[in-house]
Motif scaffolding. Structure first.
Motif, short mmCIF file in Angstrom:
data_model
loop_
_atom_site.label_atom_id
_atom_site.label_comp_id
_atom_site.label_asym_id
_atom_site.label_seq_id
_atom_site.Cartn_x
_atom_site.Cartn_y
_atom_site.Cartn_z
N THR A 133 0.85 -1.20 0.00
CA THR A 133 0.00 0.00 0.00
C THR A 133 0.88 1.25 0.00
OG1 THR A 133 -0.10 -0.01 2.43
CG2 THR A 133 -1.88 -1.15 1.25
N ASP A 134 0.29 2.38 -0.34
CA ASP A 134 1.04 3.63 -0.34
C ASP A 134 1.37 4.09 1.08
OD1 ASP A 134 1.06 3.77 -3.10
OD2 ASP A 134 -0.76 4.98 -3.20
N GLU A 135 0.42 3.89 1.99
CA GLU A 135 0.60 4.23 3.40
C GLU A 135 0.31 2.99 4.24
OE1 GLU A 135 1.70 7.05 4.44
OE2 GLU A 135 1.39 8.39 2.73
N LYS A 181 -2.86 1.21 15.00
CA LYS A 181 -3.05 2.56 14.47
C LYS A 181 -2.66 3.60 15.52
CE LYS A 181 -6.49 5.45 12.09
NZ LYS A 181 -6.24 6.70 12.80
N ASN A 189 0.32 6.22 14.88
CA ASN A 189 0.01 7.65 14.91
C ASN A 189 0.90 8.38 15.91
OD1 ASN A 189 -3.62 7.41 14.41
ND2 ASN A 189 -1.95 7.36 12.93
N PHE A 243 3.41 8.39 12.21
CA PHE A 243 2.80 7.85 10.98
C PHE A 243 1.32 8.24 11.00
CE2 PHE A 243 6.41 5.13 11.98
CZ PHE A 243 7.07 5.06 10.76
N SER A 259 -0.87 8.84 8.53
CA SER A 259 -1.82 8.32 7.54
C SER A 259 -1.83 6.80 7.61
CB SER A 259 -1.42 8.79 6.13
OG SER A 259 -1.48 10.19 6.03
N VAL A 260 -2.62 6.28 8.51
CA VAL A 260 -2.74 4.83 8.70
C VAL A 260 -4.18 4.44 8.40
CG1 VAL A 260 -2.51 2.90 10.31
CG2 VAL A 260 -0.92 4.85 10.45
N HIS A 261 -4.35 3.53 7.46
CA HIS A 261 -5.69 3.11 7.04
C HIS A 261 -6.10 1.84 7.76
CE1 HIS A 261 -9.17 2.28 4.61
NE2 HIS A 261 -8.65 1.17 4.14
N GLN A 315 5.18 -0.90 2.41
CA GLN A 315 5.21 0.20 1.46
C GLN A 315 6.48 0.04 0.61
OE1 GLN A 315 4.45 1.19 5.07
NE2 GLN A 315 2.65 0.25 4.15
N HIS A 319 12.32 3.06 6.90
CA HIS A 319 10.90 3.32 7.12
C HIS A 319 10.24 2.14 7.82
CE1 HIS A 319 6.65 4.16 6.13
NE2 HIS A 319 6.59 2.92 5.67
#
Length: 263
Positions: A51-53, A93, A97, A101, A103-105, A137, A144
């Motif tokens: 995923t992107d994020e 999450k 956060n 980080f 932007s966590v979906h 990612q 990262h």
């Protein structure tokens, strides 16, 4: 208090039905020989969810995803009906956060791909431990993913089993015969990785593209290595690495797997 995180090489999904794959016996002995505790839940970072994020599954009953093609029909009948872990997803999450980080979906639909359910069906065949999956990612680097792991380190004290699932060297698109059965470039990378991990040179592993031999052949795409960085980060800077399994398949694919112990 001693705690562990793990990186396992899950290999090809054919392991789900092929009795000749040596790594099956290693995974079947997991609860007796490797990790004797009963975790409250399992957080598995799979190479097969990009995923992107960062994203985390929060499904009550995750489906079994058959993310492979042209394999024997019986493989598409297999199920891994473990419960999901929405509470753990929210905790992941929260920790990410807090570490920056933002932007966590939280994904409330996705099931478990073969990088998760194939090894887990041998490790925990009863499928009675809640599982959620964290994405990688691939456009970002080892550091990262190491930092993601660092953010998740408190989960160890909450009796959460953290597993990175990838391949120390994944199968090559071309697998010709080699004089000793294994590609020399794959052995060189696999040996370098073991030596770096056992020596605690985690920064070298984070920067494997400038430190390791043959990385372009071993990991032309990085997604199978990045779950390792998460496992290392979650274990802590002073953790000790131990090789807990190694076998080979297809002339290039290493099943090397590691335990990271922090005290």
């Amino acid at each position: 208090m001693t705690s562990e995180t793990f990186y396992i090489s899950h290999g090809s999904p054919i392991m789900s039905i092929d009795e000749t794959v040596k790594a099956r016996q290693f995974l079947r002995g997991w609860k007796e020989k490797v990790y004797c505790k009963t975790p409250k839940a399992i957080l598995i970072i799979s190479a097969h969810w990009e995923t992107d994020e960062p994203a985390i599954t929060a499904v009550d009953r995750p489906d079994t995803i058959y993310d492979f093609r042209n394999f024997p029909a019986p493989m598409y009948q297999l199920k891994y009906p473990a419960p999901g872990a929405p509470d753990l997803a929210n905790r992941v999450k929260e920790l990410l956060n807090a570490a920056g980080f933002t932007s966590v979906h939280v994904d409330k639909e996705r099931g478990l791909d073969h990088g998760a359910w194939v090894p887990l069906m041998f490790m925990y065949p009863e499928a009675d431990i809640p599982v959620c999956q964290l994405s990688v990612q691939s456009h970002l680097g080892g550091t990262h993913h190491y930092n993601i792991g660092k953010a998740l380190a408190p989960l160890k004290e909450e009796v959460i089993l953290i597993i990175g699932s990838g391949s120390a060297t994944p199968p090559s698109n071309a697998t010709p015969s080699f004089p000793n059965g294994i590609a020399p470039w794959a052995v060189a990378f696999d040996d370098w990785l073991e030596e770096a991990l056992i020596s605690g040179r985690y920064e070298d592993v984070n920067h494997y593209k400038s430190k390791s031999p043959n990385w372009k052949l071993a990991h032309p795409e990085p997604e199978h290595l990045y779950p390792l960085h998460v496992a290392i980060g979650a274990a802590g800077e002073n953790s000790k690495a131990e090789l807990i399994h190694r076998s080979w398949d297809y002339g290039t694919m290493s099943y090397a797997s590691y335990k990271f112990t922090s005290i």
